[in-house]
Design a protein around this motif. Structure first.
Motif, PDB file in Angstrom:
ATOM      1  N   ALA A  66       1.015  -1.182   0.132  1.00 42.01           N
ATOM      2  CA  ALA A  66       0.183   0.080  -0.108  1.00 42.01           C
ATOM      3  C   ALA A  66       0.956   1.364  -0.150  1.00 42.01           C
ATOM      4  CB  ALA A  66      -1.023   0.039   1.267  1.00 42.01           C
ATOM      5  N   ALA A  67       1.861   1.074   0.784  1.00 40.36           N
ATOM      6  CA  ALA A  67       2.871   2.468   1.024  1.00 40.36           C
ATOM      7  C   ALA A  67       3.458   2.419  -0.340  1.00 40.36           C
ATOM      8  CB  ALA A  67       3.698   2.498   2.256  1.00 40.36           C
ATOM      9  N   LYS A 141       4.829  15.298   2.696  1.00 40.06           N
ATOM     10  CA  LYS A 141       3.354  15.077   2.592  1.00 40.06           C
ATOM     11  C   LYS A 141       3.063  13.912   2.019  1.00 40.06           C
ATOM     12  CE  LYS A 141       2.078  17.947  -1.419  1.00 40.06           C
ATOM     13  NZ  LYS A 141       3.587  18.461  -1.715  1.00 40.06           N
ATOM     14  N   HIS A 142       3.770  13.224   0.998  1.00 40.21           N
ATOM     15  CA  HIS A 142       3.354  12.083   0.192  1.00 40.21           C
ATOM     16  C   HIS A 142       3.786  11.027   1.044  1.00 40.21           C
ATOM     17  CE1 HIS A 142       2.311  14.594  -3.023  1.00 40.21           C
ATOM     18  NE2 HIS A 142       3.539  14.860  -3.302  1.00 40.21           N
ATOM     19  N   ALA A 143       5.048  11.243   1.873  1.00 35.40           N
ATOM     20  CA  ALA A 143       5.394  10.100   2.881  1.00 35.40           C
ATOM     21  C   ALA A 143       4.291   9.647   4.022  1.00 35.40           C
ATOM     22  CB  ALA A 143       6.842  10.258   3.340  1.00 35.40           C
ATOM     23  N   ARG A 149      -1.899   5.360   5.347  1.00 37.24           N
ATOM     24  CA  ARG A 149      -2.482   4.329   4.373  1.00 37.24           C
ATOM     25  C   ARG A 149      -2.230   3.049   4.858  1.00 37.24           C
ATOM     26  NH1 ARG A 149      -3.075   6.063  -2.012  1.00 37.24           N
ATOM     27  NH2 ARG A 149      -3.757   8.126  -1.529  1.00 37.24           N
ATOM     28  N   CYS A 150      -1.105   2.833   5.494  1.00 38.01           N
ATOM     29  CA  CYS A 150      -0.284   1.787   6.013  1.00 38.01           C
ATOM     30  C   CYS A 150      -1.075   1.451   7.445  1.00 38.01           C
ATOM     31  CB  CYS A 150       1.162   1.848   6.578  1.00 38.01           C
ATOM     32  SG  CYS A 150       2.188   1.818   5.109  1.00 38.01           S
ATOM     33  N   LYS A 151      -1.441   2.466   7.942  1.00 35.15           N
ATOM     34  CA  LYS A 151      -2.173   2.424   9.479  1.00 35.15           C
ATOM     35  C   LYS A 151      -3.543   1.376   9.381  1.00 35.15           C
ATOM     36  CE  LYS A 151      -2.476   5.790  12.129  1.00 35.15           C
ATOM     37  NZ  LYS A 151      -2.709   7.444  12.511  1.00 35.15           N
ATOM     38  N   TYR A 152      -4.010   1.520   8.227  1.00 34.10           N
ATOM     39  CA  TYR A 152      -5.488   0.479   7.925  1.00 34.10           C
ATOM     40  C   TYR A 152      -5.030  -0.835   7.881  1.00 34.10           C
ATOM     41  CZ  TYR A 152      -7.664   5.079   7.152  1.00 34.10           C
ATOM     42  OH  TYR A 152      -8.327   6.444   7.272  1.00 34.10           O
ATOM     43  N   LYS A 153      -3.750  -1.186   7.588  1.00 33.85           N
ATOM     44  CA  LYS A 153      -3.508  -2.601   7.455  1.00 33.85           C
ATOM     45  C   LYS A 153      -3.012  -3.298   8.809  1.00 33.85           C
ATOM     46  CE  LYS A 153      -3.822  -1.955   3.142  1.00 33.85           C
ATOM     47  NZ  LYS A 153      -4.853  -2.363   2.356  1.00 33.85           N
ATOM     48  N   PHE A 154      -2.871  -2.342   9.948  1.00 35.55           N
ATOM     49  CA  PHE A 154      -2.471  -2.953  11.065  1.00 35.55           C
ATOM     50  C   PHE A 154      -3.479  -2.927  12.126  1.00 35.55           C
ATOM     51  CE2 PHE A 154       1.674  -1.251   9.637  1.00 35.55           C
ATOM     52  CZ  PHE A 154       2.394  -2.426   9.269  1.00 35.55           C
ATOM     53  N   PRO A 155      -3.677  -3.826  13.191  1.00 34.99           N
ATOM     54  CA  PRO A 155      -4.497  -3.678  14.361  1.00 34.99           C
ATOM     55  C   PRO A 155      -3.681  -2.720  15.194  1.00 34.99           C
ATOM     56  CG  PRO A 155      -3.087  -5.544  14.359  1.00 34.99           C
ATOM     57  CD  PRO A 155      -2.830  -4.948  13.115  1.00 34.99           C
TER      58      PRO A 155
END
Length: 206
Positions: A66-67, A141-143, A149-155
């Protein structure tokens, strides 16, 4: 988000006693422009864990994809270097149950309940860095967006933080500029070496 897997007991790693462990889903830990000099990417953004938990190798791979997709789209293939800092070593086990017709005759319930190796997870602590992206100042800002977006992949909970260090080096921006101005830095890939005060006075001829 997915359920949080709490850490329990000691780390259980692949060894000669624990065989038949499936490989971790994530195989690549560095993506983007890995060989870009330490001078070119001074800015760093980290994704930091806010919870003591276990992160599956599948989640790490999903976050990496995703990243990477986001960064390649907005910063370009040569505009960043991302590193996955959490490594899955801990082995999870599963006590497999049969679910087919007539399985009730074969099932053992909790008898011989020690499970088979099922997958690998990374154990993370609070304030442990999970992912890092180094890039140019105009791409920060892109980083940040890629790590969001990565945060949605983790609990669990994560934080996105800006580093005060220069790139992936252990030196602050001011300290790095001072050392470089004094001619004490030797570029070493994404890191930098500092010249010591000992050794030959004259540089030996190649």
């Amino acid at each position: 988000p997915p359920a949080v897997i709490p850490q329990k007991n000691k780390p259980f790693i692949k060894s000669r006693f624990c065989r038949g462990v499936p490989d971790a889903k994530i195989r690549i830990y560095d993506v983007g422009s890995r060989k870009t000099s330490v001078f070119e990417f001074p800015c760093v953004v980290h994704l930091v864990s806010d919870e003591r938990e276990q992160i599956s190798s599948e989640a790490l791979e999903a976050a990496r994809i995703a990243a990477n997709k986001c960064l390649v789209k907005f910063a370009g293939r040569e505009g960043f270097h991302m590193r996955i800092r959490a490594h899955p070593y801990h082995v999870l086990r599963i006590n497999k149950m049969l679910s087919c017709a007539g399985a009730d005759r074969l099932q053992t319930g909790m008898r011989h309940a020690y499970g088979k190796a099922y997958g690998k997870v990374a154990r993370v602590k609070i304030n442990q860095i999970m992912l890092s992206v180094r890039t140019r100042p105009n791409m920060i800002k892109h980083a940040v967006e890629a790590l969001r977006r990565c945060k949605y992949k983790f609990p669990g909970a994560q934080k996105i933080v800006m580093s005060r260090k220069w790139g992936f080096t252990p030196y602050s921006v001011e300290e790095y500029k001072r050392l470089r101005a004094a001619g004490l830095t030797i570029p070493d890939g994404s890191y930098v070496k500092i010249k010591g005060t000992k050794g030959p006075i004259f540089k030996p001829k190649d």
